[in-house]
Design an enzyme around this catalytic site. Structure first.
Site, PDB file in Angstrom:
ATOM      1  N   ASN A   1      34.912   7.417  -9.487  1.00 16.64           N
ATOM      2  CA  ASN A   1      35.873   6.714  -8.637  1.00 16.64           C
ATOM      3  C   ASN A   1      37.072   6.260  -9.456  1.00 16.64           C
ATOM      4  OD1 ASN A   1      34.262   6.247  -5.925  1.00 16.64           O
ATOM      5  ND2 ASN A   1      32.834   5.920  -7.614  1.00 16.64           N
TER       6      ASN A   1
ATOM      7  N   LYS B   1      35.253  13.023  -5.499  1.00 19.88           N
ATOM      8  CA  LYS B   1      34.075  13.858  -5.323  1.00 19.88           C
ATOM      9  C   LYS B   1      34.291  15.272  -5.872  1.00 19.88           C
ATOM     10  CE  LYS B   1      32.635  11.219  -1.237  1.00 19.88           C
ATOM     11  NZ  LYS B   1      33.788  10.302  -1.208  1.00 19.88           N
TER      12      LYS B   1
ATOM     13  N   ARG C   1      26.410   1.502  -9.948  1.00 19.37           N
ATOM     14  CA  ARG C   1      27.842   1.556 -10.211  1.00 19.37           C
ATOM     15  C   ARG C   1      28.074   1.095 -11.652  1.00 19.37           C
ATOM     16  NH1 ARG C   1      32.719   1.260  -7.641  1.00 19.37           N
ATOM     17  NH2 ARG C   1      31.893   3.177  -6.691  1.00 19.37           N
TER      18      ARG C   1
ATOM     19  N   LYS D   1      28.751  14.500   3.628  1.00 21.56           N
ATOM     20  CA  LYS D   1      29.756  13.433   3.563  1.00 21.56           C
ATOM     21  C   LYS D   1      31.156  14.030   3.496  1.00 21.56           C
ATOM     22  CE  LYS D   1      28.433  12.900  -1.313  1.00 21.56           C
ATOM     23  NZ  LYS D   1      27.952  11.935  -2.341  1.00 21.56           N
TER      24      LYS D   1
ATOM     25  N   ARG E   1      23.247  -0.937  -6.494  1.00 15.49           N
ATOM     26  CA  ARG E   1      23.490  -1.168  -5.063  1.00 15.49           C
ATOM     27  C   ARG E   1      22.329  -0.540  -4.297  1.00 15.49           C
ATOM     28  NH1 ARG E   1      29.266   1.573  -4.914  1.00 15.49           N
ATOM     29  NH2 ARG E   1      27.971   3.131  -5.935  1.00 15.49           N
TER      30      ARG E   1
ATOM     31  N   GLU F   1      29.601  10.560  -8.295  1.00 12.51           N
ATOM     32  CA  GLU F   1      31.035  10.393  -8.074  1.00 12.51           C
ATOM     33  C   GLU F   1      31.680   9.744  -9.288  1.00 12.51           C
ATOM     34  OE1 GLU F   1      32.389   8.501  -4.504  1.00 12.51           O
ATOM     35  OE2 GLU F   1      30.825   9.433  -3.258  1.00 12.51           O
TER      36      GLU F   1
ATOM     37  N   ARG G   1      22.865   4.977   2.749  1.00 11.49           N
ATOM     38  CA  ARG G   1      24.105   4.524   2.129  1.00 11.49           C
ATOM     39  C   ARG G   1      23.886   3.175   1.447  1.00 11.49           C
ATOM     40  NH1 ARG G   1      28.478   4.613   6.792  1.00 11.49           N
ATOM     41  NH2 ARG G   1      26.860   3.347   7.784  1.00 11.49           N
TER      42      ARG G   1
ATOM     43  N   ASP H   1      29.249   6.525 -10.090  1.00 11.73           N
ATOM     44  CA  ASP H   1      28.042   6.291  -9.302  1.00 11.73           C
ATOM     45  C   ASP H   1      26.922   7.168  -9.842  1.00 11.73           C
ATOM     46  OD1 ASP H   1      29.553   4.591  -7.765  1.00 11.73           O
ATOM     47  OD2 ASP H   1      29.889   6.033  -6.158  1.00 11.73           O
TER      48      ASP H   1
END
Length: 317
Positions: free
Chosen positions: A283, A126, A211, A161, A225, A281, A233, A273
């Site tokens: 990842n 993040k 994603r 978050k 998603r 984000e 979420r 994301d």
């Protein structure tokens, strides 16, 4: 080429083989004739400058409940006995995680660690995204409660978050007049001293959190998603639903922006994301989504990854 591959991950007998990306990577490696070992991060040690793991040889099978056959534990010298390490344990990105990156940094790149452990440590998911101006929604990272209240006053509806969480854990939406901000900040403070992220809520999340998987900076494909009704979420492990989706021009633009830095850092397998027009984000620890991508599109990100790994090893990298 037959490679000796050690997989550092969470307990293998407890995974869901229908959704676990590490399992897909292992199946692909095995199909190519590579030898696999499995160990959990707590079995990694450093002694007199050398790094060892108490690991078990493993065979994997597409058979629920009988998906892994483990052999007797052996001690592996991670520099001499192994060609490739897949560093695939899930967050939290805590001091134990960071220490594991220090250990593996001692053997990389002689033993290829995916992803480069020093850069995993230097690119918290993040925080890393903030290196690319203009790709994020308005975002504040702080432990200063007054700064968070000021941010909400300016932006209204926000998402709060944890900075080093994962999988959607601890993510909450707060409306402009929500009275629970103090209580949530107290809960975060009880968990640890780390800063939190406040981010302007992006309404497009109701249509899904995309994603996108990248191998060595190149986009392989994407899944969407979608959060459950009434939820913010969209992570699959907290009830999000995966669906097929196409890469948009904006998705490809975002990939192009970050690709040179991913390549420079040796971050071979990355999941980004995207919500609406925003990158939220990057990842780099243990990105997921490869199983769903293969199911929906036929694209096997693990195959693309192993092609790249084999190319690196064949050329002395």
């Amino acid at each position: 080429m037959s490679l000796r591959v050690a997989v550092q991950m969470d307990p293998i007998l407890g995974i869901n083989i229908d959704t676990d990306t590490s399992f897909l990577m292992m199946m692909e490696a095995q199909s190519r004739g590579h030898k696999l070992w499995f160990y959990t991060p707590d079995k990694l040690s450093q002694e007199d400058g050398r790094v060892f793991a108490r690991a078990q040889p493993v065979e994997v099978f597409a058979d629920k409940g009988a998906h892994a056959r483990l052999g007797e534990t052996v001690v592996l010298d991670m520099k001499d006995d192994i060609d490739v390490v897949l560093m695939r344990q899930d967050p939290p990105f805590d001091m134990a995680y960071i220490t594991a990156t220090h250990f593996l940094e001692k053997v990389h790149p002689h033993t290829l660690v995916v992803n480069n452990p020093a850069e995993v440590r230097n690119a918290p998911e993040k925080l890393f995204v903030t290196d690319f101006p203009g790709v994020q929604p308005p975002t504040l990272i702080t432990s200063d409660h007054e700064a968070i209240y000021d941010f909400r006053a300016r932006h209204g509806d926000i998402v709060l978050k944890p900075l080093y969480g994962g999988g959607g854990s601890g993510v909450a939406r707060l409306l402009a007049d929500d009275p629970n901000l103090d209580a949530l900040l107290e809960l975060h403070a009880m968990i640890g001293r780390e800063q939190v992220i406040a981010q302007k809520f992006v309404p497009a999340v109701s249509k899904g959190d995309k994603r996108v998987l990248l191998v060595d900076g190149e986009p392989v494909g994407a899944i969407n998603r979608v959060p459950a009704s009434g939820q913010v979420r969209s992570n699959l492990r907290v009830g999000g639903r995966a669906e097929a989706v196409e890469l948009t021009a904006r998705d490809l633009e975002l990939c192009k922006i970050i690709a040179p830095e991913l390549k420079r850092r040796g971050l071979l397998f990355v999941g980004i994301d995207v919500i609406g027009e925003y990158l939220t984000e990057i990842n780099v620890t243990s990105p997921t989504g490869a199983q769903q991508l293969k199911r929906f599109t036929g694209i096997n990100a693990a195959e693309v990854l192993w092609n790249r790994i084999e190319d690196i090893r064949a050329n002395g990298g």
